[in-house]
Design an enzyme around this catalytic site. Structure first.
Site, PDB file in Angstrom:
ATOM      1  N   SER A  18       0.847  -1.189   0.000  1.00  0.00           N
ATOM      2  CA  SER A  18       0.000   0.000   0.000  1.00  0.00           C
ATOM      3  C   SER A  18       0.889   1.248   0.000  1.00  0.00           C
ATOM      4  O   SER A  18       1.671   1.434  -0.928  1.00  0.00           O
ATOM      5  CB  SER A  18      -0.957  -0.032   1.185  1.00  0.00           C
ATOM      6  OG  SER A  18      -1.987   0.907   1.028  1.00  0.00           O
ATOM      7  N   ASP A  54      -8.541  -5.121  -6.126  1.00  0.00           N
ATOM      8  CA  ASP A  54      -8.224  -4.095  -5.137  1.00  0.00           C
ATOM      9  C   ASP A  54      -9.089  -2.858  -5.354  1.00  0.00           C
ATOM     10  O   ASP A  54      -8.998  -2.202  -6.394  1.00  0.00           O
ATOM     11  CB  ASP A  54      -6.746  -3.723  -5.257  1.00  0.00           C
ATOM     12  CG  ASP A  54      -6.249  -2.880  -4.092  1.00  0.00           C
ATOM     13  OD1 ASP A  54      -7.081  -2.246  -3.428  1.00  0.00           O
ATOM     14  OD2 ASP A  54      -5.033  -2.868  -3.866  1.00  0.00           O
ATOM     15  N   HIS A  98      -6.726  -5.766  -1.787  1.00  0.00           N
ATOM     16  CA  HIS A  98      -5.659  -4.911  -1.268  1.00  0.00           C
ATOM     17  C   HIS A  98      -4.779  -5.726  -0.321  1.00  0.00           C
ATOM     18  O   HIS A  98      -4.843  -5.602   0.900  1.00  0.00           O
ATOM     19  CB  HIS A  98      -6.262  -3.708  -0.550  1.00  0.00           C
ATOM     20  CG  HIS A  98      -5.291  -2.592  -0.344  1.00  0.00           C
ATOM     21  ND1 HIS A  98      -4.658  -1.944  -1.380  1.00  0.00           N
ATOM     22  CD2 HIS A  98      -4.826  -1.996   0.794  1.00  0.00           C
ATOM     23  CE1 HIS A  98      -3.866  -1.007  -0.903  1.00  0.00           C
ATOM     24  NE2 HIS A  98      -3.945  -1.025   0.414  1.00  0.00           N
TER      25      HIS A  98
END
Length: 676
Positions: free
Chosen positions: A501, A588, A620
C-alpha cells in the site's frame, strides 16, 4: 504486507550491475535452521479466542478444509470444538458474539473487493444466514448493545454507494428497518439502547462537525468540531451503558490524544488519561456499565494503565506471569473470565483463559505450534533522529547469530530490508512480526520506521507529513537507512526497500526518486500515480476526500495537481535502474490494478526490467495463505539474487496459488521453472 534456479544472462547482468552478486556485507543465519514459509505464513492452528458473554462457550478461528472458519466449544470442554461455518474460499477474518450468546456474527467479502456482507450463525442449531443479501454493497456495524440481543444497527450503502444509511437489523428474522439516511455523513454513534446520539459530517477544513441526533433527526448546529489538525486524533469513543457519559479520544488543546469523559447533561469534561509522547490508543470497559477501567499508550511498546483498582490488580497479576506483551480480548458479562492474547515476540503467540476469582491462568493453545523451538529472534525498539530533529520510532530485527553480545548491532554489517508500513496514516508496532522473522531468518537485518505522517505519536507528527509524499516522508526513510549504515547495521549498497500500500508507493518512490539509495525493491499493491489514485478511491471514502486533498494534494487545483504529479513515481519511471518486483490484487478497490499496470508499461517502454505478479482472486493484499506464500516465495528468490541472503526453493508454491506472472518471469531465479 521467494525463488530458486535459473536466470537469463541479461537478467543476471542487470542484477549484478544493480549491486547484486557476492555481497560485501556479512552472511548471517547460515547455521540457523530455515523456518519454512508455510510455518510463518500458512494458516495458524487457532486464532482470535473469544469467550461468550454468558461464559458457556469459547470460540476461535481455525482451518476447516484449509480455510479459516469459526469453531465453538463448551467452555468447560475446549476439546469438543465443532466448526460453525463452512467457508470454502476466503478466510474469515473476524467474528463477534451477540449479547445473548445465541449467535455469532462475521463479515465477508468476495475476492478482496471489500464489499463486506454480514453473516450470522445460530449457535444452537448451526444454521448460517446471510443477513444482508445484497450485491455490490458494503455493510458496516453501527451499533450493538449489551442488553438488546435480537437486533443491531448496521450501515448499508446500496442506495447511494457514497453514504451508509442506518438500519435496524432483526437478527432473528433478517428484517431491516430504515432509521436514518446517511447522505453527507461520515458516520453515526449509537448508545447501548441502539439509539442514535451523534452524527459526524466532514467539513471544509478537513475535519469533522459533530452533531447531536434527537429522535433520529440530526440537529442543524454542530455541538463541536475539528479541523484537519485534529481530524485523525480526535473522535468520540462511545457511551457508558446508561448513556450519561460520552468518552472521547481528543487532541484538541494538546498534541497527543487524551482519554476524556464528558458528562452528557452538563457538557463538562474530565481528562482521565494523557501522555506527552503518544496518543491514548486503547481502552478496557466494564462489560455491564461500559465505564472505562484501563487504557493503553503505545510509544516504543504498549503499556496498559488501570483506572479501576480491581482491574489494576488483575493486570498486575497477569504481568507477573506472562512473558512479553498481552491484552485482554474478551470478557464474560459477570467479568469472572477473560481471554488473553500473549505475544512473547521470540515465541509464537498463545491464548490463555484467566479465571479471575480462582486466580487461575490456563493456556488454551499456541497459535503456531510449529514455530515452537524455531530460531525466532528479538525485536529492538529504537528512536532514530530525522534530519530536522523529529524522533522516528522504529523497530529493528537482526539475523540469528549476528549479534553475539545482544546489543542490537550485528557483529558485522548485514544486508538489510527496509520494510515500510502502509497507510500512511497507520504505524508499526513492537511485537512478533512474521515478516521480520522470515527476512531475518534468511540473513537480513529488517528495519521498520514510523516516518512522519504515521499515527499514534500525536497530531504534530501527523501534520509534519502533510503534502510530503515523496518529500520529507521519504527523507525519513533515507535518514533511517543512513542511521543503520552509520551504526554498522548494514552497508549503503546492500539495502532493499519493500512494503505494501503506502509502503508499495514508498518502494516505487525510493527506486524512482533516489535510484542509488536502494539495491532493489518489492512493491505490493502500491500506487504509482497519486492523481489517478485519488480519482479512483472507493465511493464510500467520499467523506474523507477533503482530508486526502489537504494531506496529499488537491488534483482540482493547479498547485495541488503539480504536487501530486511531482510525487508520483510513474512520471519518473525512466529513472528506475534497480530490480523491481510488483505484486497486485486484481480486485483491489483502494489501489486499482491500473496503478501497477501503468508503471509496468512505463518501465517496459523504457526497456527497464520488472517482474509483475497479479492475483485474480485478491484485493488490497493477499488474504489467502497460498497466495501470500507464493508471493513471498517469489520475493525470497528476488532478494537472494539482489542481496545474497538465503532462499527456500519456490517449489510448487506458485502453481498452487492463483498467481499470474504478467512480466519478467525470466528475471528471477527459478520462477520460470516454477510456472511450468
Amino acid at each position: 504486507m521467494k525463488r530458486p534456479t535459473c536466470v537469463t544472462t541479461f537478467a543476471l547482468g542487470f542484477i549484478l550491475a544493480a549491486g547484486g552478486g557476492v555481497p560485501a556485507t556479512a552472511s548471517f543465519a547460515q547455521d540457523a535452521p530455515i523456518i519454512e514459509r508455510q510455518r510463518l505464513f500458512g494458516n495458524p492452528d487457532r486464532a482470535q479466542l473469544r469467550v461468550s458473554p454468558d461464559g458457556k462457550y469459547l470460540s476461535w478461528l481455525a482451518p476447516r478444509d484449509g480455510v479459516m472458519n469459526i469453531w465453538v466449544a463448551p467452555a468447560d470442554h475446549p476439546d469438543q470444538a465443532k466448526p460453525m461455518t463452512a467457508e470454502k474460499d476466503r478466510p474469515i477474518g473476524v467474528h463477534y458474539w451477540t449479547a445473548d450468546s445465541a449467535m455469532l456474527l462475521y463479515v465477508q467479502d468476495k475476492g478482496g473487493d471489500e464489499n463486506y456482507l454480514l453473516y450470522g450463525v445460530d449457535v444452537a442449531t448451526g444454521t448460517e444466514k446471510l443477513l444482508t443479501p445484497f450485491e455490490k454493497t458494503r455493510v458496516m456495524i453501527v451499533g450493538t448493545s449489551t442488553t438488546i440481543s435480537d437486533r443491531i444497527l448496521v450501515g448499508i450503502n446500496n442506495r447511494d454507494e457514497r453514504w451508509h444509511d442506518v438500519y435496524s437489523l432483526n437478527l432473528k428474522t433478517g428484517a431491516l428497518t430504515e432509521v436514518i439516511r446517511g447522505d453527507g455523513y461520515a458516520g453515526f454513534l449509537a448508545d447501548n439502547n441502539l439509539v442514535l446520539r451523534m452524527a459526524l459530517r466532514p467539513n471544509a477544513e478537513g475535519g469533522y462537525d459533530f452533531f447531536r441526533v434527537t429522535n433520529n433527526v440530526v440537529e442543524d448546529k454542530p455541538l463541536s468540531r475539528t479541523t484537519l489538525e485534529d481530524a485523525l486524533t480526535t473522535q468520540p469513543a462511545g457511551f457508558t451503558t446508561d448513556g450519561k457519559t460520552l468518552y472521547w479520544l481528543d487532541s484538541r488543546g494538546r498534541d497527543t490524544a487524551a482519554l476524556i469523559a464528558q458528562d452528557v447533561a452538563t457538557g463538562k469534561s474530565q481528562v482521565l488519561a494523557a501522555n506527552d509522547k503518544a496518543d491514548v490508543g486503547g481502552a478496557m470497559a466494564d462489560p455491564v456499565t461500559g465505564e472505562i477501567e484501563a487504557y493503553s499508550v503505545e510509544y516504543l511498546t504498549t503499556e496498559w494503565t488501570a483506572i479501576d483498582p480491581d482491574v489494576g490488580q488483575s493486570l498486575a497479576w497477569l504481568r507477573k506471569r506472562l512473558k512479553g506483551d498481552f491484552q485482554v480480548t474478551s470478557r464474560t458479562r459477570d467479568d469472572t473470565v477473560w481471554t488473553i492474547y500473549n505475544d512473547p515476540v521470540t515465541a509464537p503467540a498463545a491464548a490463555w483463559l484467566y479465571h479471575r476469582k480462582k486466580g487461575a491462568l490456563t493456556k488454551l493453545y499456541v497459535s503456531r505450534p510449529d514455530l515452537e523451538g524455531a530460531p525466532l529472534v528479538p525485536m529492538h525498539a529504537r528512536e532514530i533522529p530525522a534530519r530536522d530533529g523529529l524522533a522516528l520510532v522504529s523497530y529493528l530485527t537482526l539475523p540469528p547469530g549476528s549479534d553475539a553480545n545482544g546489543d542490537g548491532v550485528p557483529d558485522k554489517p548485514a544486508p538489510m530490508v527496509l520494510l515500510v508500513h502502509g497507510g500512511p496514516w497507520a504505524r508499526d508496532s513492537f511485537g512478533y512480526n512474521s515478516y521480520h522473522q522470515w527476512l531475518a531468518n534468511r540473513g537480513y537485518a529488517v528495519l521498520s520506521v514510523n516516518f512522519r505522517g504515521s499515527t499514534g505519536f500525536g497530531k504534530s507528527f501527523i501534520t509534519a507529513g502533510n503534502l510530503q509524499w515523496g518529500l520529507k516522508m521519504h527523507d525519513d526513510l533515507i535518514d533511517a537507512v543512513d542511521w543503520a549504515v552509520s551504526k554498522g547495521i548494514t552497508a549503503k549498497d546492500k539495502v532493499a526497500i519493500m512494503g505494501g500500500s503506502y509502503g508499495g508507493y514508498a518502494t516505487l518512490a525510493g527506486l524512482a526518486f533516489t535510484p542509488d539509495a536502494f539495491a532493489c525493491g518489492v512493491d505490493i499493491v502500491g500506487p504509482s500515480n497519486l492523481e489517478t489514485l485519488l480519482n479512483t478511491i472507493p465511493p464510500y471514502w467520499t467523506a474523507g476526500i477533503e482530508q486526502f486533498h489537504q494531506r496529499m494534494g488537491n488534483p482540482n487545483t493547479p498547485e495541488g495537481l503539480a504536487l501530486l504529479k511531482a510525487a508520483s513515481p510513474l512520471h519518473k519511471a525512466g529513472q528506475i535502474s534497480k530490480p523491481l518486483l510488483i505484486g497486485q490484487g486484481a480486485n483491489d478497490p483502494r489501489v486499482k490494478q491500473a496503478e501497477s499496470d501503468q508503471i509496468v508499461e512505463a518501465m517496459k517502454a523504457n526497456a527497464i526490467p520488472v517482474t509483475y505478479v497479479l492475483y485474480p482472486d485478491e484485493g488490497h493484499g493477499f488474504a489467502k495463505p497460498q497466495n501470500n506464500i507464493a508471493f513471498n516465495a517469489i520475493t525470497e528468490s528476488f532478494l537472494s539474487a539482489c542481496l545474497g541472503g538465503r532462499a527456500e526453493p519456490i517449489g510448487a508454491t506458485v502453481k498452487e496459488s492463483s498467481a499470474k506472472v504478467l512480466a519478467g518471469a525470466e528475471m528471477l531465479p527459478g520462477l520460470s521453472d516454477a510456472l511450468k
